[in-house]
Design a protein around this motif. Structure first.
Motif, PDB file in Angstrom:
ATOM      1  N   ASN A  84       0.849  -1.184   0.000  1.00  0.00           N
ATOM      2  CA  ASN A  84       0.000   0.000   0.000  1.00  0.00           C
ATOM      3  C   ASN A  84       0.888   1.238   0.000  1.00  0.00           C
ATOM      4  OD1 ASN A  84      -1.349   2.288   1.770  1.00  0.00           O
ATOM      5  ND2 ASN A  84      -3.022   1.107   0.864  1.00  0.00           N
ATOM      6  N   PRO A  85       0.694   2.186  -0.925  1.00  0.00           N
ATOM      7  CA  PRO A  85       1.589   3.355  -1.023  1.00  0.00           C
ATOM      8  C   PRO A  85       1.547   4.249   0.200  1.00  0.00           C
ATOM      9  CG  PRO A  85      -0.280   3.577  -2.514  1.00  0.00           C
ATOM     10  CD  PRO A  85      -0.294   2.164  -2.009  1.00  0.00           C
ATOM     11  N   GLN A  86       0.391   4.373   0.849  1.00  0.00           N
ATOM     12  CA  GLN A  86       0.312   5.204   2.055  1.00  0.00           C
ATOM     13  C   GLN A  86       1.087   4.576   3.210  1.00  0.00           C
ATOM     14  OE1 GLN A  86      -3.885   4.848   1.671  1.00  0.00           O
ATOM     15  NE2 GLN A  86      -4.184   7.036   1.328  1.00  0.00           N
ATOM     16  N   LEU A  87       0.976   3.279   3.347  1.00  0.00           N
ATOM     17  CA  LEU A  87       1.751   2.584   4.372  1.00  0.00           C
ATOM     18  C   LEU A  87       3.240   2.647   4.048  1.00  0.00           C
ATOM     19  CD1 LEU A  87      -0.474  -0.575   4.967  1.00  0.00           C
ATOM     20  CD2 LEU A  87      -0.345   1.493   6.373  1.00  0.00           C
ATOM     21  N   TYR A  88       3.569   2.578   2.753  1.00  0.00           N
ATOM     22  CA  TYR A  88       4.964   2.684   2.351  1.00  0.00           C
ATOM     23  C   TYR A  88       5.549   4.039   2.737  1.00  0.00           C
ATOM     24  CZ  TYR A  88       9.079   3.188  -0.590  1.00  0.00           C
ATOM     25  OH  TYR A  88      10.351   3.421  -1.036  1.00  0.00           O
ATOM     26  N   ASN A  89       4.807   5.117   2.467  1.00  0.00           N
ATOM     27  CA  ASN A  89       5.277   6.451   2.828  1.00  0.00           C
ATOM     28  C   ASN A  89       5.499   6.574   4.332  1.00  0.00           C
ATOM     29  OD1 ASN A  89       5.181   7.236   0.158  1.00  0.00           O
ATOM     30  ND2 ASN A  89       3.180   8.218   0.328  1.00  0.00           N
ATOM     31  N   ALA A  90       4.581   6.007   5.117  1.00  0.00           N
ATOM     32  CA  ALA A  90       4.707   6.055   6.574  1.00  0.00           C
ATOM     33  C   ALA A  90       5.932   5.287   7.044  1.00  0.00           C
ATOM     34  CB  ALA A  90       3.439   5.506   7.218  1.00  0.00           C
ATOM     35  N   ALA A  91       6.126   4.100   6.499  1.00  0.00           N
ATOM     36  CA  ALA A  91       7.253   3.262   6.910  1.00  0.00           C
ATOM     37  C   ALA A  91       8.591   3.884   6.521  1.00  0.00           C
ATOM     38  CB  ALA A  91       7.109   1.877   6.276  1.00  0.00           C
ATOM     39  N   LEU A  92       8.694   4.362   5.274  1.00  0.00           N
ATOM     40  CA  LEU A  92       9.958   4.948   4.821  1.00  0.00           C
ATOM     41  C   LEU A  92      10.287   6.218   5.585  1.00  0.00           C
ATOM     42  CD1 LEU A  92      12.318   4.756   2.863  1.00  0.00           C
ATOM     43  CD2 LEU A  92      10.954   6.039   1.188  1.00  0.00           C
ATOM     44  N   ALA A  93       9.275   7.035   5.868  1.00  0.00           N
ATOM     45  CA  ALA A  93       9.504   8.266   6.628  1.00  0.00           C
ATOM     46  C   ALA A  93      10.011   7.951   8.034  1.00  0.00           C
ATOM     47  CB  ALA A  93       8.220   9.084   6.696  1.00  0.00           C
ATOM     48  N   HIS A  94       9.479   6.892   8.648  1.00  0.00           N
ATOM     49  CA  HIS A  94       9.931   6.536  10.001  1.00  0.00           C
ATOM     50  C   HIS A  94      11.363   6.009   9.978  1.00  0.00           C
ATOM     51  CE1 HIS A  94       9.667   5.609  14.177  1.00  0.00           C
ATOM     52  NE2 HIS A  94       9.819   4.302  13.986  1.00  0.00           N
ATOM     53  N   THR A  95      11.693   5.220   8.977  1.00  0.00           N
ATOM     54  CA  THR A  95      13.068   4.734   8.857  1.00  0.00           C
ATOM     55  C   THR A  95      14.035   5.908   8.705  1.00  0.00           C
ATOM     56  OG1 THR A  95      12.450   2.590   7.915  1.00  0.00           O
ATOM     57  CG2 THR A  95      14.639   3.433   7.356  1.00  0.00           C
ATOM     58  N   ARG A  96      13.691   6.872   7.854  1.00  0.00           N
ATOM     59  CA  ARG A  96      14.558   8.046   7.661  1.00  0.00           C
ATOM     60  C   ARG A  96      14.653   8.880   8.928  1.00  0.00           C
ATOM     61  NH1 ARG A  96      12.236   9.854   1.696  1.00  0.00           N
ATOM     62  NH2 ARG A  96      13.417   8.330   0.476  1.00  0.00           N
ATOM     63  N   ASP A  97      13.553   8.980   9.652  1.00  0.00           N
ATOM     64  CA  ASP A  97      13.545   9.743  10.901  1.00  0.00           C
ATOM     65  C   ASP A  97      14.476   9.100  11.929  1.00  0.00           C
ATOM     66  OD1 ASP A  97      12.491  11.911  12.527  1.00  0.00           O
ATOM     67  OD2 ASP A  97      11.380  10.380  13.626  1.00  0.00           O
ATOM     68  N   MET A  98      14.449   7.780  12.014  1.00  0.00           N
ATOM     69  CA  MET A  98      15.333   7.091  12.959  1.00  0.00           C
ATOM     70  C   MET A  98      16.796   7.308  12.579  1.00  0.00           C
ATOM     71  SD  MET A  98      13.423   3.520  14.029  1.00  0.00           S
ATOM     72  CE  MET A  98      13.210   2.875  12.353  1.00  0.00           C
ATOM     73  N   LEU A  99      17.116   7.258  11.281  1.00  0.00           N
ATOM     74  CA  LEU A  99      18.494   7.487  10.848  1.00  0.00           C
ATOM     75  C   LEU A  99      18.925   8.927  11.094  1.00  0.00           C
ATOM     76  CD1 LEU A  99      18.463   5.502   7.470  1.00  0.00           C
ATOM     77  CD2 LEU A  99      19.896   4.982   9.460  1.00  0.00           C
ATOM     78  N   ASP A 100      18.027   9.875  10.779  1.00  0.00           N
ATOM     79  CA  ASP A 100      18.366  11.295  10.923  1.00  0.00           C
ATOM     80  C   ASP A 100      18.507  11.705  12.377  1.00  0.00           C
ATOM     81  OD1 ASP A 100      18.279  11.517   8.191  1.00  0.00           O
ATOM     82  OD2 ASP A 100      16.266  12.405   8.126  1.00  0.00           O
ATOM     83  N   ASN A 101      17.731  11.076  13.267  1.00  0.00           N
ATOM     84  CA  ASN A 101      17.716  11.500  14.675  1.00  0.00           C
ATOM     85  C   ASN A 101      18.343  10.483  15.620  1.00  0.00           C
ATOM     86  OD1 ASN A 101      16.061  14.129  14.691  1.00  0.00           O
ATOM     87  ND2 ASN A 101      14.824  12.738  13.411  1.00  0.00           N
ATOM     88  N   ASN A 102      18.999   9.489  15.067  1.00  0.00           N
ATOM     89  CA  ASN A 102      19.780   8.531  15.842  1.00  0.00           C
ATOM     90  C   ASN A 102      18.986   7.878  16.977  1.00  0.00           C
ATOM     91  OD1 ASN A 102      22.868   7.723  15.925  1.00  0.00           O
ATOM     92  ND2 ASN A 102      22.160   7.756  18.044  1.00  0.00           N
ATOM     93  N   TYR A 103      17.894   7.220  16.601  1.00  0.00           N
ATOM     94  CA  TYR A 103      17.142   6.441  17.590  1.00  0.00           C
ATOM     95  C   TYR A 103      16.564   5.211  16.904  1.00  0.00           C
ATOM     96  CZ  TYR A 103      12.577   7.967  15.757  1.00  0.00           C
ATOM     97  OH  TYR A 103      11.475   8.192  14.964  1.00  0.00           O
ATOM     98  N   TYR A 104      16.142   4.266  17.686  1.00  0.00           N
ATOM     99  CA  TYR A 104      15.518   3.061  17.158  1.00  0.00           C
ATOM    100  C   TYR A 104      14.341   2.692  18.054  1.00  0.00           C
ATOM    101  CZ  TYR A 104      14.884  -1.841  15.806  1.00  0.00           C
ATOM    102  OH  TYR A 104      14.360  -3.032  15.384  1.00  0.00           O
ATOM    103  N   GLY A 105      13.171   2.792  17.521  1.00  0.00           N
ATOM    104  CA  GLY A 105      11.974   2.483  18.296  1.00  0.00           C
ATOM    105  C   GLY A 105      10.721   2.815  17.523  1.00  0.00           C
ATOM    106  N   LYS A 106       9.594   2.384  18.050  1.00  0.00           N
ATOM    107  CA  LYS A 106       8.317   2.604  17.372  1.00  0.00           C
ATOM    108  C   LYS A 106       7.750   3.992  17.617  1.00  0.00           C
ATOM    109  CE  LYS A 106       6.899  -2.237  17.262  1.00  0.00           C
ATOM    110  NZ  LYS A 106       5.849  -3.231  17.616  1.00  0.00           N
ATOM    111  N   ILE A 107       8.101   4.593  18.740  1.00  0.00           N
ATOM    112  CA  ILE A 107       7.572   5.915  19.080  1.00  0.00           C
ATOM    113  C   ILE A 107       8.564   6.989  18.628  1.00  0.00           C
ATOM    114  CG2 ILE A 107       6.702   7.415  20.899  1.00  0.00           C
ATOM    115  CD1 ILE A 107       5.023   4.899  20.364  1.00  0.00           C
ATOM    116  N   SER A 108       8.087   7.911  17.800  1.00  0.00           N
ATOM    117  CA  SER A 108       8.926   9.002  17.311  1.00  0.00           C
ATOM    118  C   SER A 108       9.300   9.938  18.456  1.00  0.00           C
ATOM    119  CB  SER A 108       8.175   9.795  16.235  1.00  0.00           C
ATOM    120  OG  SER A 108       7.752   8.957  15.187  1.00  0.00           O
ATOM    121  N   PRO A 109      10.403  10.718  18.323  1.00  0.00           N
ATOM    122  CA  PRO A 109      10.786  11.657  19.384  1.00  0.00           C
ATOM    123  C   PRO A 109       9.679  12.628  19.746  1.00  0.00           C
ATOM    124  CG  PRO A 109      12.582  11.407  17.815  1.00  0.00           C
ATOM    125  CD  PRO A 109      11.404  10.690  17.230  1.00  0.00           C
TER     126      PRO A 109
END
Length: 473
Positions: A84-109
């Protein structure tokens, strides 16, 4: 829940008793090949969980013993997940957020949960789940190897009997997914590492799923069996020419055939073969190990009087609606059977068969591959050697395009069905495709087409001994 009586603009009801991978500058809605590879691995685990567990050195019997609550899923598998493209956008954005902000977890900063991120991307979920994976390394690890390791860790975690979080790969309530994988550098507990990060956002909505598509294909097949000439004409085939080309099928074409019901052993066999063909990029009735379709079916416990298998691969636009895709899959299958030079046994128009299993899957092409984005299908037909009981099958739909035929997407879900029988008084509800199937008990073969354009209270009265069917308003 829709209450009855209800007006249905177009209705058809079949009744049958029978014996029977990364980079950050890519288009958001185009997953790369490693992300698609992870999807393939996840779907393989859904199709045949025990086989995948065994490939990782686990004893399938021990897995069943450790997870009795998953016995049905582990044994029979689950339908493939749809990207699903909407789920893909959500997943990819979270992966990039974890890399950019140096964290690993389900809850965003900022406190956002997986549910929040999915909704922000325009997906209206009924159920959601998120699985993450991280692989840290000093020496180079190629993406193909990395995705294998990420998947193995995800799946083995789901098979851990002490797991407390909800499972996602083996969750039958989840039918769509978005997978975002990225690579970069992160500071972890013991220093700086290169990492691969993966986010898999699973969800389901009220939308059309791959399992729905399999049932819709069943309805199309049964519609073609009931009204071969009408369906052929709707696909651009001249009925008179067809009768002239296929005189040996004159009775079948003019009188029709009873519908086929879904048998779980055939369904499992068909799904497994479709997945294998997608994974290994081939189209053939023989398996990679050389087994014929008859051998595969018997290995899955189906004892038969007659067997048949129909295969298909249908190119489809990548953003095409699933309903449109399944219509194209059916069209290719049926038109092949109407070709007077058809080189193999016809199955849709074969009166020998009373049961079927349908495995439908999505093939996402790899770079420079001759395959285009396509749907592959296996339909395994059979007639049981030992009576398995009688099936009551139905399809309720609104004829929105006015062609007098069912089209995927026209089904009416949530319609109450009342069944009176000398041995039972049963109520059920039509599924997402507008269909239903119920195993009643031994009985005779018969099909009834119900009137259209009528106010009806869906009561079915059945006398099994003499196969008498009635309805009442």
């Amino acid at each position: 829940m829709r209450k009855i009586p209800i007006h249905i603009a177009g209705l058809i009801l079949f009744l049958l008793l029978f014996i029977g991978f990364f980079g950050t500058a890519r288009a958001e809605q185009n997953p790369d090949q490693i992300e698609l590879k992870l999807l393939t691995l996840i779907n393989q685990a859904r199709w045949d969980p025990l086989a995948v567990a065994g490939s990782f050195g686990l004893d399938p019997n021990q897995v069943l013993s450790d997870l009795p609550e998953l016995s049905e899923i582990l044994t029979h598998g689950l339908p493939a997940l749809v990207l699903n493209p909407q789920l893909y956008n959500a997943a990819l954005a979270h992966t990039r957020d974890m890399l950019d902000n140096n964290y690993y977890g389900k809850i965003s900063p900022d406190g956002r949960s997986p549910y929040d991120r999915v909704v922000e991307n325009g997906y209206d979920p009924v159920v959601t789940g998120e699985t993450s994976g991280i692989l840290a390394f000093y020496n180079f690890i190629g993406p193909d190897t990395a995705v294998q390791i990420l998947f193995k860790n995800m799946f083995l975690d789901e098979l851990n009997p002490e797991r407390e979080e909800p499972r996602n790969i083996l969750n039958p309530e989840l039918n769509e997914v978005g997978i975002g994988i990225g690579t970069g550098a992160m500071y972890l507990d013991s220093g700086n590492y290169n990492v691969y990060l993966a986010t898999c956002d699973f969800a389901s909505s009220d939308g059309f799923t791959m399992e729905n598509a399999e049932w819709a294909l069943l309805h199309l097949i049964n519609q073609a069996r009931a009204n071969p000439l009408q369906v052929a004409e709707s696909l651009g085939v001249n009925p008179d020419q067809l009768l002239g080309d296929l005189p040996e099928l004159c009775d079948v074409l003019t009188q029709g055939l009873p519908p086929v019901g879904v048998n779980q052993d055939l369904q499992r066999t068909a799904r497994e073969h479709t997945y294998e063909m997608i994974d290994h990029r081939y189209l053939n009735q023989d398996s990679i190990n050389g087994n014929s379709f008859e051998e595969r079916i018997r290995e899955n416990g189906y004892d038969s009087l007659a067997l048949g298998e129909s295969l298909g691969i249908t190119p489809v636009e990548q953003q095409a609606a699933l309903e449109d895709a399944v219509q194209k899959v059916f069209k290719r299958l049926f038109l092949a059977e109407l070709d007077k030079f058809y080189p193999i046994q016809r199955n849709i128009l074969n009166p020998k068969f009373s049961e079927v299993g349908i495995g439908l899957g999505e093939l996402n092409p790899e770079p420079n591959e001759y395959f285009s984005h396509s749907f592959m299908v296996t339909c395994d037909f059979g007639s049981p050697a030992v009576p398995t009981g009688a099936y009551l099958m139905g399809l309720i739909y609104t004829d929105m395009d006015g062609d007098g035929l069912y089209t995927p997407g026209e089904g009416m879900p949530g319609v109450d069905i009342h069944i009176d029988n000398p041995h039972m008084d049963f109520e059920m509800t039509s599924d997402r495709t507008g269909g239903f199937q119920l195993l009643l008990g031994p009985g005779a073969t018969r099909m009834v087409l119900w009137p259209r354009d009528a106010y009806k209270e869906f009561w079915v009265e059945i006398e099994q001994d003499n196969a008498r069917f009635e309805y009442r308003n």
